[in-house]
Design a protein around this motif. Sequence first.
Motif, PDB file in Angstrom:
ATOM      1  N   GLU A 237       0.795  -1.221   0.000  1.00 43.58           N
ATOM      2  CA  GLU A 237       0.000   0.000   0.000  1.00 43.58           C
ATOM      3  C   GLU A 237       0.832   1.278   0.000  1.00 43.58           C
ATOM      4  O   GLU A 237       0.394   2.306  -0.508  1.00 43.58           O
ATOM      5  N   ALA A 240       1.570   3.242  -3.286  1.00 40.06           N
ATOM      6  CA  ALA A 240       0.337   3.836  -3.813  1.00 40.06           C
ATOM      7  C   ALA A 240      -0.013   5.107  -3.049  1.00 40.06           C
ATOM      8  O   ALA A 240      -0.444   6.112  -3.641  1.00 40.06           O
ATOM      9  N   ASN A 241       0.181   5.098  -1.728  1.00 41.85           N
ATOM     10  CA  ASN A 241      -0.123   6.280  -0.917  1.00 41.85           C
ATOM     11  C   ASN A 241       0.849   7.423  -1.214  1.00 41.85           C
ATOM     12  O   ASN A 241       0.456   8.592  -1.273  1.00 41.85           O
ATOM     13  N   ARG A 244      -0.058   8.934  -4.494  1.00 36.28           N
ATOM     14  CA  ARG A 244      -1.239   9.798  -4.356  1.00 36.28           C
ATOM     15  C   ARG A 244      -0.847  11.195  -3.896  1.00 36.28           C
ATOM     16  O   ARG A 244      -1.341  12.203  -4.422  1.00 36.28           O
ATOM     17  N   LEU A 273      -0.405  -2.125  -8.109  1.00 40.57           N
ATOM     18  CA  LEU A 273      -1.432  -1.519  -7.261  1.00 40.57           C
ATOM     19  C   LEU A 273      -1.412   0.000  -7.379  1.00 40.57           C
ATOM     20  O   LEU A 273      -2.471   0.638  -7.511  1.00 40.57           O
ATOM     21  N   ALA A 274      -0.231   0.600  -7.358  1.00 37.17           N
ATOM     22  CA  ALA A 274      -0.126   2.062  -7.433  1.00 37.17           C
ATOM     23  C   ALA A 274      -0.692   2.585  -8.752  1.00 37.17           C
ATOM     24  O   ALA A 274      -1.417   3.592  -8.777  1.00 37.17           O
ATOM     25  N   ARG A 277      -4.551   2.252  -8.767  1.00 41.80           N
ATOM     26  CA  ARG A 277      -5.196   3.219  -7.873  1.00 41.80           C
ATOM     27  C   ARG A 277      -5.226   4.620  -8.482  1.00 41.80           C
ATOM     28  O   ARG A 277      -6.097   5.420  -8.151  1.00 41.80           O
ATOM     29  N   HIS A 278      -4.275   4.930  -9.342  1.00 40.51           N
ATOM     30  CA  HIS A 278      -4.124   6.301  -9.821  1.00 40.51           C
ATOM     31  C   HIS A 278      -4.035   6.366 -11.332  1.00 40.51           C
ATOM     32  O   HIS A 278      -3.172   7.052 -11.899  1.00 40.51           O
ATOM     33  N   LYS A 279      -4.929   5.660 -11.994  1.00 37.33           N
ATOM     34  CA  LYS A 279      -4.953   5.658 -13.461  1.00 37.33           C
ATOM     35  C   LYS A 279      -5.073   7.062 -14.033  1.00 37.33           C
ATOM     36  O   LYS A 279      -4.472   7.394 -15.053  1.00 37.33           O
ATOM     37  N   THR A 355      -7.017  10.135  -7.852  1.00 36.58           N
ATOM     38  CA  THR A 355      -6.971   9.704  -6.463  1.00 36.58           C
ATOM     39  C   THR A 355      -8.335   9.275  -6.006  1.00 36.58           C
ATOM     40  O   THR A 355      -9.336   9.516  -6.637  1.00 36.58           O
TER      41      THR A 355
END
Length: 355
Positions: A237, A240-241, A244, A273-274, A277-279, A355
């Motif tokens: 995670e 990804a954070n 963001r 994952l990153a 999450r932020h396509k 986001t």
Amino acid sequence: MTAVICDQSFVTPLGAHPAMLASAIAAGMSGFQHSDLFGEQTPVTFAPVPQAVLDVPLKAPFPGMSPPHIRLLKIAAFALADLTPRLPDTSVPLLLAGPEQYYPQNRVSPPFIQHLINATGLKLDRRNSRYFAEGRAGGLRALGAAMELLAQGDVPYVLVGGIDTFCDARTLSGLKKQWRLLGDASIGGMVPGEGAGFLLLKASGPSEANVGQFVLAPPQFGFEQGHLFSSQPYTAETLANVLRQAVKTLATPAASLYSSENGEHHYQRELTLARLRHKGAFTPDHKLVRLAEHVGDLGAAFAPVALALAASEPEPSGPTVVCASSDSGPRAVVWGYPGHQYPSSDQPSSDEKGT
């Protein structure tokens, strides 16, 4: 604040010229070699720098220094040789990232900067120089510290560097025992590499003053508790954070993503994952560059080399994002793009995208 890349130099297993390296990457070339570096029966897949790099003469002897550290000095000296004549006349601070500590004697300590001064004759502002032993994310940690130093207004220029080599018997032995090296028994392993990259930075000015230079936003950081040296659960995670936080200030979707992902499933998982999450932070056809597919794992040299390549692109179609993850937990993300594309407000948009 933001900063601009005024100049750069680097060396990798596929050479030291941005256009040549970019062409080699576009052609799918790699600097991989099968080598019995340490006399093992099973050859190690390794990406070494060209022999000319290791033939560079040093200006001082270093008795008692380990072979990997001498190798680092030579790689750094070679990369700096091209840039040194173009550095400002005044002493410049060096914010330098180096290898992670895989065993106690492997650690490169802060005095390495003094060794580099002795080896090259480089004039550095030693008082404001710092060393970061954080591996892949360390290059961006050094960048963040450089931007803080520029913001204080006491120095006009800062040199940011990253140096690393996996050509170390104990390091490679440990990685092999952990099944982390690419080979017949580990299809999800890494190819160890080596290299160095240096960026000369100054504080950015108004948009019209940044034309021809690459503008960098402040990097964002996080720490993955479930890192490779930890017994805590790995959730993937953190990157990804951090991504963001970084893309909050993107004015337009990024056209390129440079990742330190090295082929290991641990890092494939978090990058996937990153990106999912932020396509919205990236254009649908954005370019994904995994430098390790071509030059092996550059370690702490990854981020400076990636940013040097991004800054050298002749006609980029949008911003570039660089993501870096270290084995010991640090995660870092930065974005930048050419000054002529920078928003006229001189500040990134606060819109959150993807986001």
